[in-house]
Enzyme design. Sequence first.
Site, PDB file in Angstrom:
ATOM      1  N   LYS A   1       1.412   4.264  -2.862  1.00  0.00           N
ATOM      2  CA  LYS A   1       1.071   5.670  -2.600  1.00  0.00           C
ATOM      3  C   LYS A   1       2.305   6.567  -2.799  1.00  0.00           C
ATOM      4  O   LYS A   1       2.187   7.720  -3.216  1.00  0.00           O
ATOM      5  CB  LYS A   1       0.509   5.823  -1.185  1.00  0.00           C
ATOM      6  CG  LYS A   1      -0.866   5.183  -1.006  1.00  0.00           C
ATOM      7  CD  LYS A   1      -1.919   5.861  -1.856  1.00  0.00           C
ATOM      8  CE  LYS A   1      -3.320   5.350  -1.560  1.00  0.00           C
ATOM      9  NZ  LYS A   1      -4.363   6.024  -2.359  1.00  0.00           N
ATOM     10  N   TYR A  31       0.840  -1.209   0.000  1.00  0.00           N
ATOM     11  CA  TYR A  31       0.000   0.000   0.000  1.00  0.00           C
ATOM     12  C   TYR A  31       0.876   1.261   0.000  1.00  0.00           C
ATOM     13  O   TYR A  31       0.716   2.143  -0.851  1.00  0.00           O
ATOM     14  CB  TYR A  31      -0.902  -0.025   1.231  1.00  0.00           C
ATOM     15  CG  TYR A  31      -1.720   1.229   1.437  1.00  0.00           C
ATOM     16  CD1 TYR A  31      -2.833   1.493   0.637  1.00  0.00           C
ATOM     17  CD2 TYR A  31      -1.394   2.151   2.441  1.00  0.00           C
ATOM     18  CE1 TYR A  31      -3.596   2.644   0.826  1.00  0.00           C
ATOM     19  CE2 TYR A  31      -2.154   3.291   2.638  1.00  0.00           C
ATOM     20  CZ  TYR A  31      -3.254   3.530   1.822  1.00  0.00           C
ATOM     21  OH  TYR A  31      -3.997   4.676   2.016  1.00  0.00           O
TER      22      TYR A  31
HETATM   23  N1  LIG Z   1      -9.136   6.408   5.634  1.00  0.00           N
HETATM   24  C1  LIG Z   1      -7.873   6.752   5.869  1.00  0.00           C
HETATM   25  O1  LIG Z   1      -7.435   6.815   7.037  1.00  0.00           O
HETATM   26  C2  LIG Z   1      -6.944   7.066   4.727  1.00  0.00           C
HETATM   27  C3  LIG Z   1      -5.650   7.497   5.042  1.00  0.00           C
HETATM   28  C4  LIG Z   1      -4.781   7.790   4.013  1.00  0.00           C
HETATM   29  C5  LIG Z   1      -5.206   7.706   2.703  1.00  0.00           C
HETATM   30  N2  LIG Z   1      -6.484   7.279   2.420  1.00  0.00           N
HETATM   31  C6  LIG Z   1      -6.863   7.184   1.006  1.00  0.00           C
HETATM   32  O2  LIG Z   1      -8.109   7.815   0.790  1.00  0.00           O
HETATM   33  C7  LIG Z   1      -8.781   7.188  -0.303  1.00  0.00           C
HETATM   34  C8  LIG Z   1     -10.200   6.827   0.112  1.00  0.00           C
HETATM   35  O3  LIG Z   1     -10.101   5.879   1.169  1.00  0.00           O
HETATM   36  P1  LIG Z   1     -11.280   5.523   2.194  1.00  0.00           P
HETATM   37  O4  LIG Z   1     -10.677   5.543   3.537  1.00  0.00           O
HETATM   38  O5  LIG Z   1     -12.494   6.308   1.901  1.00  0.00           O
HETATM   39  O6  LIG Z   1     -11.458   3.983   1.819  1.00  0.00           O
HETATM   40  P2  LIG Z   1     -12.728   3.058   1.583  1.00  0.00           P
HETATM   41  O7  LIG Z   1     -13.830   3.469   2.476  1.00  0.00           O
HETATM   42  O8  LIG Z   1     -12.215   1.658   1.619  1.00  0.00           O
HETATM   43  O9  LIG Z   1     -13.120   3.441   0.082  1.00  0.00           O
HETATM   44  C9  LIG Z   1     -12.284   3.085  -0.989  1.00  0.00           C
HETATM   45  C10 LIG Z   1     -12.987   3.411  -2.286  1.00  0.00           C
HETATM   46  O10 LIG Z   1     -12.158   2.938  -3.376  1.00  0.00           O
HETATM   47  C11 LIG Z   1     -12.976   2.189  -4.249  1.00  0.00           C
HETATM   48  N3  LIG Z   1     -12.247   1.136  -4.949  1.00  0.00           N
HETATM   49  C12 LIG Z   1     -11.351   0.255  -4.431  1.00  0.00           C
HETATM   50  N4  LIG Z   1     -10.945  -0.612  -5.377  1.00  0.00           N
HETATM   51  C13 LIG Z   1     -11.618  -0.269  -6.512  1.00  0.00           C
HETATM   52  C14 LIG Z   1     -11.641  -0.787  -7.840  1.00  0.00           C
HETATM   53  N5  LIG Z   1     -10.910  -1.849  -8.200  1.00  0.00           N
HETATM   54  N6  LIG Z   1     -12.442  -0.197  -8.762  1.00  0.00           N
HETATM   55  C15 LIG Z   1     -13.204   0.871  -8.420  1.00  0.00           C
HETATM   56  N7  LIG Z   1     -13.210   1.413  -7.188  1.00  0.00           N
HETATM   57  C16 LIG Z   1     -12.431   0.848  -6.251  1.00  0.00           C
HETATM   58  C17 LIG Z   1     -14.043   1.572  -3.337  1.00  0.00           C
HETATM   59  O11 LIG Z   1     -15.231   1.320  -4.050  1.00  0.00           O
HETATM   60  P3  LIG Z   1     -15.829  -0.111  -4.381  1.00  0.00           P
HETATM   61  O12 LIG Z   1     -15.355  -1.069  -3.341  1.00  0.00           O
HETATM   62  O13 LIG Z   1     -17.293   0.112  -4.454  1.00  0.00           O
HETATM   63  O14 LIG Z   1     -15.264  -0.371  -5.731  1.00  0.00           O
HETATM   64  C18 LIG Z   1     -14.319   2.713  -2.374  1.00  0.00           C
HETATM   65  O15 LIG Z   1     -15.292   3.588  -2.893  1.00  0.00           O
HETATM   66  C19 LIG Z   1      -7.931   5.967  -0.690  1.00  0.00           C
HETATM   67  O16 LIG Z   1      -7.130   6.261  -1.798  1.00  0.00           O
HETATM   68  C20 LIG Z   1      -7.066   5.750   0.547  1.00  0.00           C
HETATM   69  O17 LIG Z   1      -5.850   5.108   0.237  1.00  0.00           O
HETATM   70  C21 LIG Z   1      -7.356   6.958   3.408  1.00  0.00           C
END
Ligand SMILES: NC(=O)c1ccc[n+]([C@@H]2O[C@H](COP(=O)([O-])OP(=O)(O)OC[C@H]3O[C@@H](n4cnc5c(N)ncnc54)[C@H](OP(=O)(O)O)[C@@H]3O)[C@@H](O)[C@H]2O)c1
Length: 229
Positions: A152, A148
């Site tokens: 990133k 991961y």
């Molecule tokens: N939450 C945190 O603490 C955190 C920290 C640092 C960075 N981030 C980044 O923020 C972003 C959003 O994360 P989140 O926390 O909201 O995560 P999340 O709730 O797991 O959501 C991830 C999203 O990515 C989509 N996704 C994953 N694989 C996919 C695929 N093959 N095709 C299409 N869509 C896909 C999922 O949709 P489906 O499953 O419906 O496809 C979902 O809508 C990510 O890039 C994550 O790395 C999050």
Amino acid sequence: MNLLITGAGKGIGYAATEYALRAGHNVIAISRQIQALEALQAQYPTTLQVFSIDIAQAEALTSLLPCLQQAGKLDALIHNAGVLINKPFLDLTDEDWAQSWNVNVMATVRLTRLCLPFMGVVGKAHIVHVGSMGGFQGSTKFEGLASYSTSKGALATLTECLAVELAEKNIHVNCLCLGAVNTQMLQQVFPVYDAPMSSEQMGKYLIQFATEHTPFYNGKVLPVAVSVP
Ligand SMILES: NC(=O)c1ccc[n+]([C@@H]2O[C@H](COP(=O)([O-])OP(=O)(O)OC[C@H]3O[C@@H](n4cnc5c(N)ncnc54)[C@H](OP(=O)(O)O)[C@@H]3O)[C@@H](O)[C@H]2O)c1
């Protein structure tokens, strides 16, 4: 403005989509699971277009072309979708690495390639990579996140490269390295941790950054974190 948001079905991406629609933008929203987005579409039938696409499948992305052609121009492309595989380095298989890189990096590359003809030149446009503090150089690292965090990190470098190449087209490219936000993804790694940031707060910030901060940043890899993790 016309925005495209990936990973819009839940978490930060869903909150960002909801905020963008409330702010009056047109949104093309992509996720594999689109139930929540379809419910939102009932409220925004003319300004929200929803696509159920697995962005890891290169050919599936081309189904977006008619929609982009109809929109004519894209003001902001928000690469928010991400996958996190939490395994010790020695347990990570080639398939795990391929999945991390396909979703987090290659889908970003392919989607940007597809969208570029509809961006910039006359008006300014903004590409925002949603990175992570895990991929920010010198940040605290956590066990199990090698595939991961390296993917990133690649997004951060891609940001700097694209910013140079696209500057003449009036397209700015920036990467927001997020800290912990309360979503399903965070729970996967830190099940009992209560992050000081909600998906609604981060979704709002993401849209404000993508739509209002375009003139102020280009090629920047910015930490957006108030906590560790
Ligand atoms: N939450 C945190 O603490 C955190 C920290 C640092 C960075 N981030 C980044 O923020 C972003 C959003 O994360 P989140 O926390 O909201 O995560 P999340 O709730 O797991 O959501 C991830 C999203 O990515 C989509 N996704 C994953 N694989 C996919 C695929 N093959 N095709 C299409 N869509 C896909 C999922 O949709 P489906 O499953 O419906 O496809 C979902 O809508 C990510 O890039 C994550 O790395 C999050």
